[in-house]
Scaffold this active site. Sequence first.
Site, PDB file in Angstrom:
ATOM      1  N   GLU A  25      87.371 -70.539  16.681  1.00  0.00           N
ATOM      2  CA  GLU A  25      87.384 -70.186  15.072  1.00  0.00           C
ATOM      3  C   GLU A  25      87.572 -71.509  14.298  1.00  0.00           C
ATOM      4  O   GLU A  25      86.940 -71.418  13.132  1.00  0.00           O
ATOM      5  CB  GLU A  25      88.319 -69.185  14.836  1.00  0.00           C
ATOM      6  CG  GLU A  25      87.827 -68.035  15.463  1.00  0.00           C
ATOM      7  CD  GLU A  25      88.584 -67.447  16.876  1.00  0.00           C
ATOM      8  OE1 GLU A  25      88.237 -66.604  17.443  1.00  0.00           O
ATOM      9  OE2 GLU A  25      89.043 -68.455  17.435  1.00  0.00           O
ATOM     10  N   PHE A  57      97.802 -54.090  17.892  1.00  0.00           N
ATOM     11  CA  PHE A  57      97.250 -55.133  18.662  1.00  0.00           C
ATOM     12  C   PHE A  57      96.382 -55.879  17.884  1.00  0.00           C
ATOM     13  O   PHE A  57      95.437 -55.444  16.978  1.00  0.00           O
ATOM     14  CB  PHE A  57      96.591 -54.452  19.620  1.00  0.00           C
ATOM     15  CG  PHE A  57      95.840 -55.426  20.746  1.00  0.00           C
ATOM     16  CD1 PHE A  57      96.454 -56.344  21.466  1.00  0.00           C
ATOM     17  CD2 PHE A  57      94.348 -55.590  20.858  1.00  0.00           C
ATOM     18  CE1 PHE A  57      95.590 -57.123  22.419  1.00  0.00           C
ATOM     19  CE2 PHE A  57      93.778 -56.731  21.635  1.00  0.00           C
ATOM     20  CZ  PHE A  57      94.493 -57.293  22.313  1.00  0.00           C
ATOM     21  N   GLN A  58      96.653 -57.227  17.991  1.00  0.00           N
ATOM     22  CA  GLN A  58      95.725 -58.265  17.146  1.00  0.00           C
ATOM     23  C   GLN A  58      95.632 -57.987  15.607  1.00  0.00           C
ATOM     24  O   GLN A  58      94.505 -58.113  15.030  1.00  0.00           O
ATOM     25  CB  GLN A  58      94.321 -58.080  17.592  1.00  0.00           C
ATOM     26  CG  GLN A  58      94.215 -58.830  18.949  1.00  0.00           C
ATOM     27  CD  GLN A  58      92.789 -59.373  19.572  1.00  0.00           C
ATOM     28  OE1 GLN A  58      91.682 -58.897  18.989  1.00  0.00           O
ATOM     29  NE2 GLN A  58      92.903 -60.310  20.398  1.00  0.00           N
ATOM     30  N   LYS A  87      88.550 -52.482  10.239  1.00  0.00           N
ATOM     31  CA  LYS A  87      87.562 -51.934  11.178  1.00  0.00           C
ATOM     32  C   LYS A  87      86.872 -50.512  11.115  1.00  0.00           C
ATOM     33  O   LYS A  87      85.726 -50.449  10.756  1.00  0.00           O
ATOM     34  CB  LYS A  87      88.009 -51.870  12.534  1.00  0.00           C
ATOM     35  CG  LYS A  87      87.246 -51.579  13.640  1.00  0.00           C
ATOM     36  CD  LYS A  87      87.713 -51.631  15.141  1.00  0.00           C
ATOM     37  CE  LYS A  87      86.785 -51.397  16.227  1.00  0.00           C
ATOM     38  NZ  LYS A  87      87.021 -51.708  17.563  1.00  0.00           N
ATOM     39  N   MET A 110      95.850 -94.705  13.650  1.00  0.00           N
ATOM     40  CA  MET A 110      96.650 -94.717  12.558  1.00  0.00           C
ATOM     41  C   MET A 110      97.995 -94.747  12.517  1.00  0.00           C
ATOM     42  O   MET A 110      98.894 -95.615  11.775  1.00  0.00           O
ATOM     43  CB  MET A 110      95.934 -93.910  11.295  1.00  0.00           C
ATOM     44  CG  MET A 110      96.490 -94.044   9.967  1.00  0.00           C
ATOM     45  SD  MET A 110      95.948 -95.916   9.239  1.00  0.00           S
ATOM     46  CE  MET A 110      94.387 -95.266   8.453  1.00  0.00           C
TER      47      MET A 110
END
Length: 621
Positions: A76, A138-139, A188, A504
């Site tokens: 993602e 969940f999630q 959802k 760096m």
Amino acid sequence: MTEQASGAHHPQPRARHSGGPQSAAVEHVTGAQSLIRSLEEVGADTVFGIPGGAILPAYDPMMDSSKVRHVLVRHEQGAGHAATGYAQATGRVGVCMATSGPGATNLVTPIADAHMDSVPLVAITGQVASKAIGTDAFQEADICGITMPITKHNFLVTDPAEIPRTIAEAFHIAATGRPGPVLVDIAKDALQAQTTFTWPPHTELPGYRPVTKPHAKQIREAARLIVESKRPVLYVGGGVMKAGATAELKVLAELTGAPVTTTLMALGSFPDSHPQHVGMPGMHGAVTAVTALQKSDLLITLGARFDDRVTGKLDSFAPYAKVVHADIDPAEIGKNRAADVPIVGDAREVIADLIVAVQVEHDAGHKGDYTAWWKDLNRWRDTYPLGYDLPEDGTLSPQQVIERIGKLAPADTIYAAGVGQHQMWAAHFIGYEQPSTWLNSGGAGTMGYAVPAAMGAKAGRPDRTVWAIDGDGCFQMTNQELVTCALNNIPIKVAIINNGALGMVRQWQTLFYNQRYSNTVLHSGPESNGLVTAGKAGGGTRVPDFVKLSEAMGCVAMRCEDPAELDAVIAKANAINDRPVVIDFIVHEDAQVWPMVAAGTSNDEVMAARGVRPDFGDNED
């Protein structure tokens, strides 16, 4: 949808008003179908994302869309940076999509990145069903709460009827005023429920009225200061690029005759080759640009925010200068440096009005004389040009690699850089003549930005050559998106500037930590305590082997270690346009970025090279 801002920005996806009976027709659809129809109506043509449980209902109708292309990324974070690269290269709103919980939280870094660099982005996330919100389902993650400080606005949608209006508002907010990321989190059950779809929706943004037209009195005062000053500098930031004001900037610069310095986010907004361009300012800016700001008596600041990387120690920055500060975001004006003439407005409108006002001053016989100023500027420019030394052992110089990529690439090539030494070298040693050809993570400094951003840029501008200039450290964060490129016909080119270290950070350890290289060596295992390096460019062992890794991901891959082969390898990469190309450039590990202003010190202490303090031959200090 009512457009609050003027048409001063690049063409942006807008809610389209088709008019007539058809546009008012009511369709019975699911929330998910309504979402995809809304994306089609606002003109979104590319979405970068990954499906998952909560967002899955939206993926079914997307399969039937002939207008929205979905690019299935491998992480993602890659989706978010790709959407940013797409937006920066095209001027349109970038779109990314993820599921709830970890899918959404993986977007946090690219959202923060887009927020810092004012990139128009819409992130669409699935959320658990509305009745489960707040139950640690969940999630589940409160992505609206998590991203509130790093979004321009965000929405939680639990009613499917609100989807069209929310999408229209999200794109409008992202694209207008000071651009930025907007998050739309959709439950959802809202995606699954039946609803109706009509377009255009009625939008409700009563508190959102970006000021685009500057105040005439402030413009006149700014013009007066410009013609009265002796040492003016046009200090140009990324806002000029965002406003599509680069043509106007060139007119203003040539009308005034003042020197122009463009920040890291503004490279390409004024041609690097223009005789009035004195370079990039800041911690690793050109000596002439840094010094011009320090010695200036007037800063005409356009779409810049007095970032700490530009100002150095703030209370010693540009001590002799009055400040004209123009920005579309009123919160930026006076935030770090008080403005003598504050101007709130869109950069294109501001510059257009300034051109007229300066011309009025000229017509009245008031014209600035900058002869002595240019004598100083040209002396500094001649004495302290950007440059580098080739390694004595005959190995590849990273600066030379990047410079040759710039020389051999087509004129309209887009470059995306990671973060670190290679980013600064790409800013210095490639010439940027056009806007939107330099993409980088300026404000957040996100390692891993280059490959997915280049992917997004190429998806949005398939007609352009796109080079990602990456470091071996950055590349190991997001290189999996090369698989996405290979499978989706997105043939980017990647240059890995491989010095075997986090370059760096290693440079700082060299300069400030007595060469104690704690955990910056990438090519050695735990047996290396960091106190002793391998000595050879790129180190001894190659774990991973970037050529084998890239080939495994469907790319053409090459390695270059010999300066004599440099041009031929780059030319071969430029000739391959049917798949991604990766070149592992093994470069000397001790190369450093100069000029440099050490963190927390005054810009007066700029070092042209290691141990070289410029002598400006004046007594002004």
